[in-house]
Design a protein around this motif. Sequence first.
Motif, PDB file in Angstrom:
ATOM      1  N   MET A  17      11.265  -3.272 -10.682  1.00 30.10           N
ATOM      2  CA  MET A  17      11.130  -3.346  -9.227  1.00 30.10           C
ATOM      3  C   MET A  17       9.857  -2.656  -8.759  1.00 30.10           C
ATOM      4  SD  MET A  17      13.936  -2.246  -6.368  1.00 30.10           S
ATOM      5  CE  MET A  17      13.845  -2.894  -4.692  1.00 30.10           C
ATOM      6  N   TRP A  18       9.377  -1.695  -9.550  1.00 28.36           N
ATOM      7  CA  TRP A  18       8.206  -0.915  -9.148  1.00 28.36           C
ATOM      8  C   TRP A  18       6.923  -1.389  -9.835  1.00 28.36           C
ATOM      9  CZ3 TRP A  18       8.962   2.006  -5.069  1.00 28.36           C
ATOM     10  CH2 TRP A  18      10.276   2.398  -4.779  1.00 28.36           C
ATOM     11  N   TRP A  19       6.988  -2.559 -10.452  1.00 27.80           N
ATOM     12  CA  TRP A  19       5.789  -3.100 -11.101  1.00 27.80           C
ATOM     13  C   TRP A  19       4.674  -3.278 -10.075  1.00 27.80           C
ATOM     14  CZ3 TRP A  19       2.734  -7.459 -10.576  1.00 27.80           C
ATOM     15  CH2 TRP A  19       1.863  -7.717 -11.636  1.00 27.80           C
ATOM     16  N   PRO A  20       3.445  -2.898 -10.424  1.00 30.32           N
ATOM     17  CA  PRO A  20       2.929  -2.506 -11.748  1.00 30.32           C
ATOM     18  C   PRO A  20       2.851  -0.990 -11.964  1.00 30.32           C
ATOM     19  CG  PRO A  20       1.100  -2.996 -10.297  1.00 30.32           C
ATOM     20  CD  PRO A  20       2.352  -3.163  -9.478  1.00 30.32           C
ATOM     21  N   ALA A  21       3.621  -0.193 -11.188  1.00 36.87           N
ATOM     22  CA  ALA A  21       3.584   1.265 -11.345  1.00 36.87           C
ATOM     23  C   ALA A  21       4.000   1.651 -12.764  1.00 36.87           C
ATOM     24  CB  ALA A  21       4.511   1.921 -10.332  1.00 36.87           C
ATOM     25  N   ARG A  22       3.324   2.644 -13.324  1.00 38.87           N
ATOM     26  CA  ARG A  22       3.607   3.065 -14.706  1.00 38.87           C
ATOM     27  C   ARG A  22       4.296   4.418 -14.782  1.00 38.87           C
ATOM     28  NH1 ARG A  22      -2.121   1.445 -17.750  1.00 38.87           N
ATOM     29  NH2 ARG A  22      -2.034  -0.801 -17.262  1.00 38.87           N
ATOM     30  N   LYS A  23       4.260   5.183 -13.683  1.00 36.11           N
ATOM     31  CA  LYS A  23       4.808   6.536 -13.725  1.00 36.11           C
ATOM     32  C   LYS A  23       6.323   6.565 -13.629  1.00 36.11           C
ATOM     33  CE  LYS A  23       0.715   8.690 -11.663  1.00 36.11           C
ATOM     34  NZ  LYS A  23       0.200   9.525 -10.542  1.00 36.11           N
ATOM     35  N   ILE A  24       6.922   5.463 -13.178  1.00 35.47           N
ATOM     36  CA  ILE A  24       8.373   5.437 -12.993  1.00 35.47           C
ATOM     37  C   ILE A  24       9.028   4.828 -14.233  1.00 35.47           C
ATOM     38  CG2 ILE A  24      10.264   4.483 -11.608  1.00 35.47           C
ATOM     39  CD1 ILE A  24       8.369   4.490  -9.218  1.00 35.47           C
TER      40      ILE A  24
ATOM     41  N   LEU B 112       0.830  -1.208   0.000  1.00 37.08           N
ATOM     42  CA  LEU B 112       0.000   0.000   0.000  1.00 37.08           C
ATOM     43  C   LEU B 112       0.864   1.257   0.000  1.00 37.08           C
ATOM     44  CD1 LEU B 112      -2.718  -1.100   2.602  1.00 37.08           C
ATOM     45  CD2 LEU B 112      -2.967  -0.947   0.112  1.00 37.08           C
ATOM     46  N   LEU B 113       1.953   1.225   0.732  1.00 33.05           N
ATOM     47  CA  LEU B 113       2.808   2.406   0.844  1.00 33.05           C
ATOM     48  C   LEU B 113       3.573   2.688  -0.442  1.00 33.05           C
ATOM     49  CD1 LEU B 113       4.191   4.614   2.629  1.00 33.05           C
ATOM     50  CD2 LEU B 113       5.897   2.875   3.210  1.00 33.05           C
ATOM     51  N   LEU B 114       4.171   1.648  -1.029  1.00 34.30           N
ATOM     52  CA  LEU B 114       5.020   1.832  -2.205  1.00 34.30           C
ATOM     53  C   LEU B 114       4.253   1.712  -3.516  1.00 34.30           C
ATOM     54  CD1 LEU B 114       8.148  -0.208  -1.027  1.00 34.30           C
ATOM     55  CD2 LEU B 114       7.769   2.262  -0.894  1.00 34.30           C
ATOM     56  N   ARG B 115       2.958   1.340  -3.431  1.00 36.62           N
ATOM     57  CA  ARG B 115       2.113   1.183  -4.621  1.00 36.62           C
ATOM     58  C   ARG B 115       2.763   0.252  -5.640  1.00 36.62           C
ATOM     59  NH1 ARG B 115       2.741   6.266  -2.150  1.00 36.62           N
ATOM     60  NH2 ARG B 115       0.862   7.508  -2.129  1.00 36.62           N
ATOM     61  N   ALA B 116       3.331  -0.826  -5.129  1.00 43.60           N
ATOM     62  CA  ALA B 116       4.021  -1.790  -5.979  1.00 43.60           C
ATOM     63  C   ALA B 116       3.891  -3.172  -5.355  1.00 43.60           C
ATOM     64  CB  ALA B 116       5.494  -1.409  -6.135  1.00 43.60           C
ATOM     65  N   ILE B 117       4.276  -4.193  -6.130  1.00 40.87           N
ATOM     66  CA  ILE B 117       4.228  -5.572  -5.640  1.00 40.87           C
ATOM     67  C   ILE B 117       5.630  -6.169  -5.545  1.00 40.87           C
ATOM     68  CG2 ILE B 117       3.459  -7.923  -6.192  1.00 40.87           C
ATOM     69  CD1 ILE B 117       0.953  -6.721  -7.414  1.00 40.87           C
ATOM     70  N   VAL B 118       6.434  -5.964  -6.570  1.00 42.47           N
ATOM     71  CA  VAL B 118       7.766  -6.570  -6.592  1.00 42.47           C
ATOM     72  C   VAL B 118       8.650  -6.016  -5.484  1.00 42.47           C
ATOM     73  CG1 VAL B 118       9.861  -6.893  -7.948  1.00 42.47           C
ATOM     74  CG2 VAL B 118       7.631  -7.057  -9.056  1.00 42.47           C
ATOM     75  N   ALA B 119       8.697  -4.697  -5.338  1.00 42.95           N
ATOM     76  CA  ALA B 119       9.565  -4.076  -4.323  1.00 42.95           C
ATOM     77  C   ALA B 119       9.228  -4.572  -2.905  1.00 42.95           C
ATOM     78  CB  ALA B 119       9.471  -2.562  -4.404  1.00 42.95           C
ATOM     79  N   PRO B 120       7.963  -4.594  -2.499  1.00 42.16           N
ATOM     80  CA  PRO B 120       7.648  -5.110  -1.161  1.00 42.16           C
ATOM     81  C   PRO B 120       8.067  -6.567  -0.964  1.00 42.16           C
ATOM     82  CG  PRO B 120       5.816  -3.817  -1.977  1.00 42.16           C
ATOM     83  CD  PRO B 120       6.768  -3.977  -3.121  1.00 42.16           C
TER      84      PRO B 120
ATOM     85  N   ASN C 187      14.153   0.265   5.495  1.00 46.31           N
ATOM     86  CA  ASN C 187      13.804   0.126   4.086  1.00 46.31           C
ATOM     87  C   ASN C 187      12.690   1.089   3.697  1.00 46.31           C
ATOM     88  OD1 ASN C 187      15.605  -1.874   3.097  1.00 46.31           O
ATOM     89  ND2 ASN C 187      14.480  -3.433   4.226  1.00 46.31           N
ATOM     90  N   ILE C 188      11.783   1.361   4.635  1.00 49.86           N
ATOM     91  CA  ILE C 188      10.741   2.357   4.360  1.00 49.86           C
ATOM     92  C   ILE C 188      11.369   3.732   4.215  1.00 49.86           C
ATOM     93  CG2 ILE C 188       8.817   3.612   5.423  1.00 49.86           C
ATOM     94  CD1 ILE C 188       7.812   0.950   6.499  1.00 49.86           C
ATOM     95  N   PHE C 189      12.277   4.097   5.135  1.00 53.21           N
ATOM     96  CA  PHE C 189      12.970   5.385   5.032  1.00 53.21           C
ATOM     97  C   PHE C 189      13.664   5.505   3.673  1.00 53.21           C
ATOM     98  CE2 PHE C 189      13.754   5.714   9.920  1.00 53.21           C
ATOM     99  CZ  PHE C 189      12.404   5.953  10.097  1.00 53.21           C
ATOM    100  N   LEU C 190      14.338   4.406   3.271  1.00 51.16           N
ATOM    101  CA  LEU C 190      15.065   4.429   2.002  1.00 51.16           C
ATOM    102  C   LEU C 190      14.115   4.458   0.811  1.00 51.16           C
ATOM    103  CD1 LEU C 190      17.592   4.008   0.168  1.00 51.16           C
ATOM    104  CD2 LEU C 190      17.276   1.544   0.521  1.00 51.16           C
ATOM    105  N   MET C 191      13.166   3.532   0.776  1.00 53.03           N
ATOM    106  CA  MET C 191      12.372   3.342  -0.439  1.00 53.03           C
ATOM    107  C   MET C 191      11.342   4.439  -0.664  1.00 53.03           C
ATOM    108  SD  MET C 191      13.843   0.835  -1.787  1.00 53.03           S
ATOM    109  CE  MET C 191      12.736   0.370  -3.127  1.00 53.03           C
ATOM    110  N   THR C 192      10.837   5.059   0.402  1.00 54.03           N
ATOM    111  CA  THR C 192       9.932   6.193   0.175  1.00 54.03           C
ATOM    112  C   THR C 192      10.681   7.342  -0.490  1.00 54.03           C
ATOM    113  OG1 THR C 192      10.329   6.905   2.468  1.00 54.03           O
ATOM    114  CG2 THR C 192       8.307   5.680   2.019  1.00 54.03           C
TER     115      THR C 192
END
Length: 713
Positions: A704-711, A558-566, A617-622
């Motif tokens: 890594m950010w799949w399924p995000a499309r903006k990155i 929910l935080l990273l709006r991704a599946i692979v990264a989490p 990892n939250i501090f880093l990845m956000t």
Amino acid sequence: MSHAAPSRTRRTLRILIPALLVLVWLTVAAIGGPYFGKVSEVSSNDPTAYLPTTAEATQVQERLSDFLGTDAIPAVVLVLGNGTLSDAQLQELEAWPDELAELDGVVGEVSPAIPSEDGVAVQLFVPIDSTANVGETIDGLRADLAELAPAGTEVYVTGPAGFTGDLVSAFAGIDGILLLVALLAVFVILVIVYRSPLLPLIVLSTSLFALCAALLTVWWIAKAGVFPLSGQTQGILFILVIGAATDYSLLYIARYREALRHHETRAQATRAAVRGSLEPILASGGTVIAGLLMLLLSELESNRALGPIASIGIVFAILAALTLLPALLALVGRVAFWPLMPRYDTADVNADPTPTRGIWARVPRFVERRARPIWIISVLALLLASLGVLQLKADGVPQSELVLGGSEARTGQQLLSEHFPGGSGSPVYVITDESRLQEVADLILADSRIESVAVSSEDSPSGSVPVTDDGVQPLFPGAPASDPTVSDGEVLLQGTLAVAPDSAEAEDTVRELRTAVGDEALVGGTTATAVDTEAASIRDRTLIIPLVLLVILVILMLLLRAIVAPLLLVGTVVLSFAATMGVAALVFNHVFQMPGADPAVPLFGFVFLVALGIDYNIFLMTRVREEALKVGARAGMSRGLGITGGVITSAGVVLATTFAALSVIPILFLLQLAFIVAFGVLLDTILVRSLLVPALGHELGRAMWWPARKIRS
């Protein structure tokens, strides 16, 4: 004139609002501060009090007063002579029961002095009021016995009450030395990190005020009986609040320092810093709270209580970092960073914030150039360290080993077993139907590890009479036979173990007795409490660890709006935990030569390491996601690592140091937890977050950010 008035009002509010926030926190600290010395009023270290209500040992404990007439904890007083005790010494000891019965905290009758067969020792059973402060009672009893002891003798207080007294004494340093060591260690680290005399004091004030608020809340919750509070939980609460509040403060300060370079006024910088740190701090704290609240599913009251109590601490750590700290820095401004005060520079407003000098300028470039070898070597190293888990012994430790260093109860138990049955004073209690009294007694006596069996009787001077193959016999020669005490058609049998009550043999005896006497009888006592505690801990570990992983995974998605990264982040943290436990097993077995570990040690280590490891990892990845939206996935990874590297490493060192401070309390469980969390946090901070995760990010790029499309890549 019309424009000047609103301007003055805004300036006034910029000072008034932070000042009011500081005043509110000062008031809370003034109220909560005195509660540091009152925790003992609402805490308990009685193991039985933390068992599930369905456990056999708990059910037996709740019924004991029906048969014994008192809800007391037995203390065993051992008097040891230099040789055979003289008639004069024995005469003095014969007067002890009446004298000891008059002491504060002693309830019911004290048993007569019972000499050993070799004539070298005497033992007495002293019932200690379980509702009183057992630690103070035992300390007083030991002091009084030192004066009463006949010349040429040594006196030891052991048994369940003696061990509880030693445990309470070991926790006595929590309010003082633990807090002092933790705060001093954090202060030194902050001075080194910031090279400022004022900023570390501001951060420590934030942490200490958060702790005051948490302790005030927890004290009243424990007072109301909502959750029990133990010395173990108290120590973890102290360390967790100081460590978490300091970590969140470091993150905010990093944003505030950056904002002061981009904004001319303190108010503008404060708003920018709060906006930038709000999401990662809330997400980080929320993840830790979610992990901790999974402990509510535990069968053990001690584990179940830690979840909400520690969560309350995290809530106040978040509140202090997002209200008190910004208010203090808003009032002080750039002076807080003196002598290295950040300056406002219009040319710096839109500049790349990535460091151009120092280690955190070099590390991102190194990871970018060597991404594949880095993540492969890191994974192999962690897997190799994980093999040590095969040597982990976490199936429980004897009660006598819980307190590190000297223990009068432990020494007394060792000496007691040389002259009396090892289980003297810590009987195996069996509640059975009156009609089965002799049958069950025979089953108990059939076990060679049981020295003798007695049935509770209010008519007997000792409260019990022995049972033999011939039936109920008087305890003392010449005393009339007594009828057993009957409650709801049931009687209480007491089996004296021939082995130490906290030994593996004693635990095996309890398990086999439960099978022998069947479901219609209940088996309890000190040894049974240990057996039930270990079983509940293993069950908790099996259930809670997967649930913590699942909850944290959902939060990250929910935080990273991704599946692979989490999935990658959770996987790396689990691998880091396995490596930590592997190293811990080797250190515990071969360096410290510890007798083993409580089954709850891996559970607590997992909850803290996974929740806190995900924090970094939250501090880093956000921040990486924020930068990746601007410059792409791989460039965003390098920029995010460079920007957050210093602050996250500092936060990891602070948290590791605060948890390491737990080792000053001479309790085996806390020492092991201190090592696991301190080592694990450093491993996660230095290797996993600084090298492994960024290397995987460069390897996968946009995927890594799949399924995000903006990155973009």
